[in-house]
Each structure stands twice: as C-alpha cells, then as structure tokens.
Design a protein around this motif. Structure first.
Motif, PDB file in Angstrom:
ATOM      1  N   ALA A 145       0.833  -1.206   0.000  1.00 32.62           N
ATOM      2  CA  ALA A 145       0.000   0.000   0.000  1.00 32.62           C
ATOM      3  C   ALA A 145       0.869   1.258   0.000  1.00 32.62           C
ATOM      4  O   ALA A 145       0.566   2.228  -0.697  1.00 32.62           O
ATOM      5  CB  ALA A 145      -0.940   0.001   1.201  1.00 32.62           C
ATOM      6  N   ALA A 146       1.952   1.242   0.754  1.00 30.11           N
ATOM      7  CA  ALA A 146       2.846   2.397   0.807  1.00 30.11           C
ATOM      8  C   ALA A 146       3.460   2.660  -0.559  1.00 30.11           C
ATOM      9  O   ALA A 146       3.537   3.814  -1.005  1.00 30.11           O
ATOM     10  CB  ALA A 146       3.932   2.171   1.853  1.00 30.11           C
ATOM     11  N   ALA A 148       2.181   1.756  -3.425  1.00 29.85           N
ATOM     12  CA  ALA A 148       1.090   2.161  -4.322  1.00 29.85           C
ATOM     13  C   ALA A 148       0.743   3.635  -4.141  1.00 29.85           C
ATOM     14  O   ALA A 148       0.372   4.310  -5.106  1.00 29.85           O
ATOM     15  CB  ALA A 148      -0.147   1.293  -4.065  1.00 29.85           C
ATOM     16  N   GLN A 149       0.900   4.161  -2.937  1.00 33.14           N
ATOM     17  CA  GLN A 149       0.555   5.548  -2.657  1.00 33.14           C
ATOM     18  C   GLN A 149       1.729   6.514  -2.840  1.00 33.14           C
ATOM     19  O   GLN A 149       1.538   7.727  -2.804  1.00 33.14           O
ATOM     20  CB  GLN A 149       0.030   5.673  -1.222  1.00 33.14           C
ATOM     21  N   ASP A 151       4.554   8.887  -4.376  1.00 29.59           N
ATOM     22  CA  ASP A 151       4.730   9.698  -5.576  1.00 29.59           C
ATOM     23  C   ASP A 151       5.936   9.204  -6.371  1.00 29.59           C
ATOM     24  O   ASP A 151       5.922   9.183  -7.594  1.00 29.59           O
ATOM     25  CB  ASP A 151       4.944  11.166  -5.210  1.00 29.59           C
TER      26      ASP A 151
END
Length: 172
Positions: A145-146, A148-149, A151
């Motif tokens: 998740a990190a 995927a989020q 930048d």
C-alpha cells in the motif's frame, strides 16, 4: 523494545570496573600447558595429509579425530567445526593444535608441521555461493500500500561488509 535505549548494568560490571575481577593472566601459570593452533594457509582445500615432526614426551597434537562427539562450535548452526573436517573453508581455519609445557617448544613444533592440500576453487563473492544459511526480512505496516501511494520510488542496492550480509534490496 522500550528498554533498547536504556543502560544495562552487567553482572560483572562492578567487579571489572573496580579491578576485583580475575583474568587468566592473573593466575599462576606453573604447570599449565600451552596450546597453539595450526591454521589453514589456503582459502579452500581438501586436507590430504598432515605430517608431524617427532613430538617430545609431554607434547601432543590434537585435531578433529580427538574431539569426542560433536566437532562443532554450534553458535548459530552446525556449520563451524572446532577443527577442520576433510576440507578447510577459509584461510586461518583451525586444523589442529600442538599442546605442551614449554611455549617456545610448542611454537617450534607447530612451525615444523607440514600440511599437504588439494586446493579447491574458493568462493570469494557471496553472490556466487551455493548456500544461503539465513534469510532475514523486517517490515512494518503495509508495504504494498505504501508503494502504491508513493509519488516516487527510489531503488538502490546497498552493500556492507560480509559480516553484515545479506544484501538488502527494497521490494517494489
């Protein structure tokens, strides 16, 4: 984990700090035998033969054949012998030991031991090794998740000394 940054007073702290602790050098060495190790001079080899000089009375040579039972140090795994087995795996690996009452005579006898090796190809790059003893991972939170989020994701390979292996690579 909360104690990780707190000072720890060890059992022997006060005795060592005050000078009351006794060390090997503090004892009378009268009648004590001296032992010196015979170390491998090659990185990887089969031990073909160990030729000993004539040992005077009171002097002994000991090796893996003299270790009763388990010839392993057994610190982490059974991969570190007390004395080399049929092969030596690194320069300096103990092959045997000369023991006797006179340190100078022990040193002389040790210097006269001849070891015949059948040299084998050493593994000098850990990435080319055929065995992996341990694989460690550490994570906290949801890594997927990190990523995927994020930048941006920077990937890089970090290398440390052999004692700090394995090579760490961030997962993408």
């Amino acid at each position: 984990m909360k104690e990780i940054s707190c000072p720890v007073v060890k059992k022997d702290h006060w005795d060592k700090g005050s000078g009351r602790s006794l060390y090997v050098g503090d004892y009378d060495g009268e009648g004590v035998l001296t032992g010196k190790l015979l170390h491998a001079k090659v990185a990887h080899a089969k031990i073909v033969e160990v030729i000993l000089p004539e040992l005077p009375q009171g002097y002994l040579y000991v090796d893996r054949n003299d270790v009763p039972g388990d010839n392993n140090v057994n610190i982490v795994k059974d991969d570190t012998p007390v004395y080399a087995r049929e092969t030596v795996e690194y320069i300096g690996e103990p092959i045997g030991m000369v023991v006797g009452p006179d340190p100078k005579e022990v040193e002389r006898l040790l210097s006269e031991i001849q070891v015949t090796y059948e040299e084998l190809e050493p593994v000098l790059d850990l990435r080319k090794a055929s065995e992996v003893f341990f694989h460690y991972e550490y994570g906290k939170g949801d890594l997927k998740a990190a990523f995927a989020q994020a930048d941006k994701i920077y990937e890089e390979e970090f290398e440390t000394g052999y004692q700090d292996r394995p090579i760490w690579r961030p997962r993408a």
